[in-house]
Design an enzyme around this catalytic site. Structure first.
Site, short mmCIF file in Angstrom:
data_model
loop_
_atom_site.label_atom_id
_atom_site.label_comp_id
_atom_site.label_asym_id
_atom_site.label_seq_id
_atom_site.Cartn_x
_atom_site.Cartn_y
_atom_site.Cartn_z
N SER A 146 49.02 39.89 37.13
CA SER A 146 48.93 40.69 38.36
C SER A 146 47.51 41.20 38.58
O SER A 146 46.56 40.41 38.62
CB SER A 146 49.95 41.83 38.31
N HIS A 147 47.34 42.51 38.70
CA HIS A 147 46.04 43.10 39.03
C HIS A 147 45.22 43.43 37.79
O HIS A 147 44.13 43.98 37.91
CB HIS A 147 46.26 44.38 39.83
N LYS A 156 55.55 35.42 33.45
CA LYS A 156 56.75 36.04 34.01
C LYS A 156 57.81 34.99 34.32
O LYS A 156 57.50 33.94 34.88
CB LYS A 156 56.37 36.81 35.28
N ASP A 304 46.09 41.43 45.46
CA ASP A 304 45.66 41.26 44.08
C ASP A 304 45.72 39.78 43.71
O ASP A 304 46.09 38.94 44.55
CB ASP A 304 46.52 42.12 43.15
N ASP A 308 51.01 39.69 45.06
CA ASP A 308 52.27 40.40 45.23
C ASP A 308 52.04 41.85 45.65
O ASP A 308 53.00 42.55 46.00
CB ASP A 308 53.14 40.33 43.97
N GLU A 390 57.57 49.84 46.00
CA GLU A 390 57.06 50.59 44.85
C GLU A 390 55.79 51.35 45.24
O GLU A 390 54.99 50.85 46.03
CB GLU A 390 56.72 49.65 43.69
N GLU A 391 55.59 52.51 44.62
CA GLU A 391 54.39 53.29 44.88
C GLU A 391 53.11 52.56 44.51
O GLU A 391 52.03 52.91 44.96
CB GLU A 391 54.45 54.62 44.14
N SER A 392 53.23 51.53 43.67
CA SER A 392 52.05 50.77 43.24
C SER A 392 51.66 49.67 44.22
O SER A 392 50.95 48.74 43.87
CB SER A 392 52.30 50.16 41.86
N LYS A 409 57.80 41.02 44.97
CA LYS A 409 56.87 41.67 45.90
C LYS A 409 56.08 40.63 46.68
O LYS A 409 55.70 39.60 46.14
CB LYS A 409 55.93 42.58 45.12
#
Length: 548
Positions: A146-147, A156, A304, A308, A390-392, A409
């Site tokens: 991811s980031h 994953k 990112d 996602d 999500e908050e992220s 996402k």
């Protein structure tokens, strides 16, 4: 956490990872299975680590892939496995290792036809659209951290529901992979690279075209085109870079990709708050370049490396992810008439309370789940969740007709949604959020984080309501103490404490050696500071009690 003097600035040569040494470490470092930090461990979204530290190396990927092969055989999945990778340096060798194991196990694998990068949401979309139209069952793998910083790797597994695997699945794969590694991977089936590429089960697949052509069924692209919205995109050197110009061409949109550089050192990135290169499109430090360019566009956005996550830049700057989630929810639930009338909003328990207020005003309900997008999967599959966020800065939502789009996402649709909101309403998402604050108040939300050892992370997971001895928090009576999510009763692996005007949640990161404290206040900065102080004291007490 103090802001590094490097924050928002380009990295120096000395800050960049040595890619040659990193790849060499992937192939040569042998993990110590007796060291918990070097075992396979699935966090909120897959196994992540670094080759230098012995936590993301060839033995890990070979073993995890073999475990997935055995798991899908046990489950009776006979369809193809869709596999993609992002632009991190370790993604390429890990992708190749996985392919060699998959081929040896006779698994039909769909890899990108031009050996290009594939965004996470595109894999989810491919799995779901295949399973919708076929009797045999497909699943997928995404090779991405991811980031995370350039030296990290990630792996994953997405089962047939298209989303991140649930805890039962990841626990089985994790345990089996560690067992294989402990036995020297003698039971891992594998063929040579050339044989894997030549195998009839290895099939080239066009990921881009079906996804791009389907976007009109989830986004009002015609409205964006008609309004002539000028969209600036920074893929942050990620897998989404190849998708934006085809989207523009297919739908006649005015999209400009401001940075097309693909560089595994990510040397072009402004450094994050802590002075680390991190491709986090929700960080104002990492998004420094896009924020400076915003005046040239009506809507500016970023993603990112695996695309996602989303980052939305309006005239006032980069939107807080919580603010954009709230604006998106208000818009979608008033502009998607074919969605179920009882469709709910899925939110993680560390997301803003503003979302609850907005949803209540719409006459809808909130489903609050633990951190991790996997908790939204069942609701998105059956259409009972219109939106999961999500908050992220990760979210997905339903197609216009109320059916599932992705169960992972999707940063592409979230970026395009910002343009749709502007095109249809004449106001950008920030203006919509500002109107919410006039109605509901102005919350201040901050996430604190600090390094944490595995022992400290374990202690945080054991936080309980009983540890909160006080009846008040920051001067207000405590209303709720949560260690389980209201929507499904699942453990939140931490603690959330709520009052009338604010709340905090403390939990360990599932992907990094840090812990996080989330705080929000509707009473201003002084109240927020008091919330944070009392939350940090509670974490310190947990560490003391555990002797770590």
């Amino acid at each position: 956490m103090a802001i590094s003097p490097k924050a928002g600035k380009k990295a120096l040569p000395s800050d960049l990872v040595n890619i040659q040494k990193l790849i060499t470490a992937y192939y040569t470092v042998i993990p110590n299975i007796d060291d918990p930090q070097q075992r396979v461990a699935f966090g909120t979204s897959g196994h992540r680590g670094s080759a230098f530290g012995g936590s993301f190396n060839e033995p890990h990927i070979a073993a995890v892939t073999q475990a997935i092969c055995e798991y899908r055989k046990m489950q009776g999945y006979t369809g193809p496995l869709f596999m993609g990778k992002d632009t991190h340096a370790l993604s390429e060798p890990a992708h190749q290792t996985a392919l060699e194991v998959l081929a040896a196990n006779g698994v039909t694998v769909k890899i990108e036809k031009d050996d290009a990068y594939v965004p996470t949401p595109v894999i989810s979309h491919a799995i779901l659209t295949y399973n919708r139209d076929h009797d045999d069952i497909a699943d997928g793998i995404v090779v991405t951290p991811s980031h995370n910083p350039p030296q990290d790797g990630g792996f994953k597994y997405n089962p047939p529901n298209g989303g991140p695997a649930d805890t039962g699945t990841t626990k089985w794969v994790e345990d089996r992979a560690n067992e294989l590694i402990r036995q020297g991977n003698v039971d891992v089936k594998r063929v040579l690279r050339a044989d894997a590429l030549a195998a009839p089960t290895t099939q080239r697949y066009d990921y881009l075209t079906p996804y791009v052509n389907d976007l009109e069924n989830i986004i009002d692209v015609e409205a964006i085109k008609k309004a002539g919205v000028h969209i600036g995109v920074d893929p942050l050197g990620g897998a989404g870079e190849a998708y934006w110009e085809p989207i523009a061409k297919r739908y006649g949109l005015n999209i400009e990709v401001v940075n097309k550089t693909i560089d595994p050192t990510f040397s072009f990135m402004p450094m994050d708050r802590d002075g680390v290169i991190r491709m986090d499109c929700s960080s104002p430090w990492a998004m420094t370049d896009m924020i400076k360019l915003q005046p040239h566009f009506d809507i500016a956005c970023g993603n990112d490396p695996d695309t996602d996550r989303h980052g939305i830049v309006c005239s006032k700057g980069l939107m807080n992810p919580n603010h954009y989630l709230a604006a998106s929810i208000e818009y979608l639930f008033t502009h998607r008439p074919q969605w179920k009338k009882d469709a709910v909003v899925g939110k993680t328990l560390v997301s803003s309370q503003m979302i609850d207020l907005v949803v209540e005003s719409l006459g809808r309900k909130v489903a609050e789940v633990p951190v991790g997008f996997k908790w939204f999967v069942p609701g998105l599959i059956d259409g009972s969740y219109g939106f999961g966020g999500e908050e992220s800065a990760g979210a997905s939502f339903l197609r216009k007709d109320g059916s599932v789009w992705t169960t992972d996402k999707d940063g592409i649709i979230m970026n395009l949604l910002a343009a749709e909101i502007l095109a249809v309403t004449g106001k950008d998402p920030q203006q919509h959020y500002d109107a919410m604050t006039e109605k509901f108040g102005t919350p201040i939300y901050e996430r604190l984080q600090a390094p944490a050892s595995p022992e400290q992370k374990a202690a945080l997971k054991k936080l309980s309501p009983d540890m909160v001895k006080s009846d008040t928090l920051a001067g207000e009576p405590i209303l709720i103490k949560l260690t389980q999510a209201p929507a499904n009763g699942a453990s939140i692996e931490g603690l959330k404490v709520v009052t009338k005007s604010g709340w905090f949640a403390a939990r360990p990161s599932g992907t990094e050696d840090i812990y996080k404290i989330y705080t929000e206040s509707f009473k201003g900065k002084d109240h927020l500071a008091l919330l944070q102080k009392e939350a940090q004291n509670m974490v310190s007490e947990a560490f003391k009690a555990a002797g770590v």
